[in-house]
Design an enzyme around this catalytic site. Structure first.
Site, PDB file in Angstrom:
ATOM      1  CG  ASP A 338      -0.137  -0.314   2.409  1.00  0.00           C
ATOM      2  OD1 ASP A 338       1.115  -0.568   2.713  1.00  0.00           O
ATOM      3  OD2 ASP A 338      -0.396   0.420   3.136  1.00  0.00           O
ATOM      4  CD  GLU A 339      -0.780   4.840   2.842  1.00  0.00           C
ATOM      5  OE1 GLU A 339      -1.927   5.635   3.663  1.00  0.00           O
ATOM      6  OE2 GLU A 339      -0.051   4.236   3.623  1.00  0.00           O
ATOM      7  CG  LEU A 340       5.771   2.212  -4.089  1.00  0.00           C
ATOM      8  CD1 LEU A 340       6.798   1.688  -3.107  1.00  0.00           C
ATOM      9  CD2 LEU A 340       5.385   1.070  -5.504  1.00  0.00           C
TER      10      LEU A 340
END
Lengths: 563, 563
Positions: A338-340
């Site tokens: 997630d949330e790269l």
């Protein structure tokens, strides 16, 4: 001066209206008939295990079930806590035995092994019959795991007043099995550390509502509390302290405790984002760690992500994940995703230099990285689990069709994942995040609110429809779902009240899916049962939050909006 | 592979930047100088009481202070928790003694008596000097209460690493006194019951941040947990159970425990609204109890209010309040007075019939009622306290000029109260209500949110200006203020994490009012100190919530918005 209580009269009425109800059961069994006969539990009540070569964890479960029967001593949630039940109970028959057996031809495995089987190989089904004439109750299942679920149900129907433990709703006839194979609870142990005992208590509470998966988000950018034999530097440099570490022995204890309670442990090592802390041990593997402001490079401090395009980082991560995964008994393992943060790589000379010099796009680099890590996991017999961005924000040919995708950003995202054909675990923040609504925790931001305001109440979570916006053909892709606690503002100090009884909401959504007659789940019907769950949790030593003034808990429906 | 930690280096820098700071102190003393010399606390450290005829509660306080010094064992909130301090501590002098004395001519009273004095007769001032050469520290005050406050400050400056307990900021020179005489914490024990032990723990925590008033909203419409000798039926019929009662002995224990910790107990018996439960014992005294929907007659269930215009109800309430007030040692007693529902009386034939037949307006009836109850209290030497509606929504000639008015509906309401000349305690819901933001608890309302959304974070509460919108002449009317927990969704299970460390925000606003140099209080400066408070609370066995990931707690300012 007359002192008769109008409240008392009201409650008597409500009590009668509910006497054929199922106040105690959670999740509500899928097929259920109850009566209105009082039945007493014998002080010498025994549970007979009529299972050849029964595994030791089944005997442990029976012992635990007996302890609950003896110690719960839950007064019925009515004014007087059961004082008015004494007449009904006086003439009641006494039940002395519950007999457990497996269906003919069933294989005898431990509860632990059954709980860790692949979804398609698990049977949690059970049949529970409790006559009202004092003859033995029977619990039959296809597996020890099913017997465990049935024991849990059996433990929910009894109340205590004075010397009597009793039900008013005998006989019971229950045939039950879960609507979804994955019913989880997520916990982040990186933002703040939770002692082993806190996790064991959480596993206990999960088992009481038949949650079968502990989604353990064990590491993140803030701390690395996991001892890894091949990489001791990670915990040595990345744990908050030498005490704030899950040792191999701790992990084994948690796995064993979970298994005995019918719970599989889905470990998540979030990569390649959410990995700043790896840089304390391996600074050359992590970009953006000391950049400022952090908000350019991460959704929360500290910034820092694996330089995943670099071959040495890819190899390191692959070896690390394999090294951890091989110690985990579950078939499932999450690599997060997630949330790269992409500006981090653009602004990092090492990563951007490598990408430029090799002519590699970030998407292709991520595909190569995922191929490497997932291939290693699949080689160990694991099915990879990822967060939704891995299929919605990137085009990764490396993802196996077997990959399981967890939603989180929004409940609206499931349809897009289903369109790509992946199986889904539903963990939408707008219904299921237990941390929402607690206000801003970032410093120097007094007017800030929670990013996912408002607080997700149990009754709002309970309105969630896991099949919304999916075609009939896509519905079978939904494996289940979970509520989850991210712990920026949580620690062992508030774990129990922030999670319980709220996390029971999804437990019922994914076990029962509907009321026994087929009507949709309904929070108004459910509230008195959830109060029952909560008060029984208190009797078992847990600290679940109060949902309402006790005045309301003792008077079902009287605190409803239009009551 | 190099494993130096960029985080470690960062922290070292921040640590140096703060070494002349005052990380540990809360509320921040009003006059303060600190140094940068390390000083060790002797394992044989003693506190000498140089006070003739010192009261026993002063000796108890000294014993408690020594226990904290020995048992806190708080590691400094930096990466390594003080591992890098060993060099500085190695050459440090050792302090062996703190000497307590009163200023010449001061009267020797117990801490308890001083804490219960009238606001204008209390002295909480103290002077604390801690040299850096190992010679004795001295604590001087005008009263034992001042000595108690100074002991509390002394207990906040020490950290432990390994075998050493030390400060890095000697010498200290502190002259301190509160900006406001009333610094409270409010707790509602009617919606849900709190065991005596929970209250005692709360009093402990209050004392750690110099909160001096426990505003005990002991009864409300949901339950009557107070044993009243002359009216035993109230608890008998109105408590949730026979166990959920504060007996006379419990009350005495709480009063005594509070007094010894410098805390006055302001009891509130909310009247004439918020009294439905009285109807369980005295149904003829209460209107609207069985009306439906409850929402027409109350802001929350159950509806039901005293028929206060009736002479017999007025007399009953007067006798009841006097009966309770005479057992309470405080000079202050609250009769509540919030959220009076007028349609209840219009629709109640008994009340409206009486008003019509006597030609009395509801305002005049309320004036007569308040005159009766307040006169009785004043006759007992008490100063009445009321909620803001009693002066803003009604025209009550019966209110003595001495009456203290608590704000709650909005921080904007203080000015109107000041315009009427009343003294004010600030408890505005939009800053100070600890229960806000927890979502809807009313049943059958899944989309509902908290009426006072959003959650009031500590840092938002900390921005509150108690003198906003008041003229200079009016400012002296502000006695102080408090945060308060209404307990629709709280019980002993979540009391500590929902209150702490948030309630320390108002403790500092009303003690310190400004930073030592005179600059306004500033949440960015305050956060590291509040983290210190929180972590010390954990060491003392309390369960305060985490404000941030521990990563942030160990790295002051690095999790600020623009860091």
């Amino acid at each position: 001066m007359a002192r008769t209580s109008p409240f008392g009269l009201l409650v008597l009425f409500v009590g009668l209206a509910l006497s054929n109800g199922v106040l105690a059961l959670w999740p509500i069994p899928r097929n259920l008939t109850t009566g209105s006969t009082a039945l007493k539990l014998s002080p010498a009540f025994t549970i007979q295990v009529d299972v050849p070569n029964a595994p030791s964890d089944l005997y442990d479960a029976v012992g635990q079930a007996k302890q609950y029967l003896e110690n719960d001593k839950l007064g019925r949630l009515v004014v007087g806590r059961g004082a008015n039940d004494t007449t009904a109970v006086q003439g009641a028959k006494t039940i002395s035995t519950l007999t457990l057996s497996l269906e003919e031809g069933a294989t005898v495995n431990s509860i632990t092994d059954e709980a860790r089987a692949k979804f398609e190989d698990r049977s949690e089904e059970y049949q529970l019959t409790i006559p009202d004439d004092g003859s033995a109750a029977t619990l039959v299942a296809n597996s020890t795991l099913g017997l465990y679920r049935g024991l849990t149900t059996f433990g929910q129907i009894w109340y205590t007043y004075g010397a009597d433990t009793y039900t008013l709703e005998a006989p019971f006839d229950i045939t039950d099995s879960p609507a979804y194979p994955y019913r989880g609870l997520g916990l982040d142990t990186s933002r703040n550390y939770f002692p082993v005992q806190s996790i064991l208590r959480t596993l206990d509470a999960m088992s009481w509502v038949k949650i079968n998966t502990f989604h353990w988000h064990i590491t993140d950018s803030q701390s690395w509390p996991l001892e890894v034999a091949e990489y001791p530097e990670l915990a040595q440099y990345g744990a908050y302290s030498a005490q704030d570490v899950y040792t191999e022995q701790d992990i084994q204890q948690i796995l064993s405790y979970a298994g005995a309670r019918g719970i599989d442990v889905l470990l998540e090592i979030d990569t390649p984002g959410h990995t700043a802390i790896i840089g304390t041990a391996y600074p050359e593997y992590v970009a953006c760690m000391t950049e400022s402001p952090w908000s350019t490079y991460a959704n929360e401090p500290p910034a820092g992500q694996l330089r995943f395009p670099l071959p040495e980082v890819r190899n390191f991560t692959t070896n690390l994940l394999a090294s951890i995964a091989k110690t985990m008994p579950s078939y499932y393992f999450s690599t997060g995703g997630d949330e790269l943060n992409l500006p981090c790589y653009t602004d990092d000379p090492i990563t951007s230099g490598y990408l430029n010099s090799t002519g590699t796009t970030i998407n292709d680099a991520l595909d190569e990285f995922t191929n490497s890590t997932h291939s290693a996991l699949i080689g160990l017999g694991k099915t990879p689990v990822v967060w939704e961005e891995m299929v919605l924000d990137f085009n990764l040919t490396s993802l196996s069709d077997e990959t399981i995708v967890m939603t989180w950003i929004s409940s609206a995202d499931a349809a897009a994942i289903a369109d790509k054909g992946f199986r889904i675990v539903q963990a939408p923040s707008n219904y299921f995040y237990l941390d929402c609504g607690a206000g801003e925790w970032i410093g120097d931001d007094p007017a800030g609110n929670s990013w996912c305001d408002p607080f997700k109440t149990w009754q709002y979570a309970y309105t969630y429809d896991p099949l919304a916006n999916l075609t009939t053909a896509q519905q079978s892709l939904v494996l289940g779902g979970e509520q989850i606690l991210w712990t920026e503002q949580s620690g062992p100090e508030n774990l129990e009240p922030i999670v319980w009884p709220r996390a029971a909401a999804s437990a019922e959504i994914f076990w029962s899916a509907a009321q026994p007659g087929g009507a949709p789940l309904n929070g108004t019907e459910a509230l008195p049962r959830l109060q029952d769950v909560r008060y029984r949790m208190v009797q078992r030593g847990l600290n679940p939050i109060q949902l309402q003034p006790q005045w309301c808990a003792l008077r079902p429906y009287e605190c409803d909006l239009y009551a």
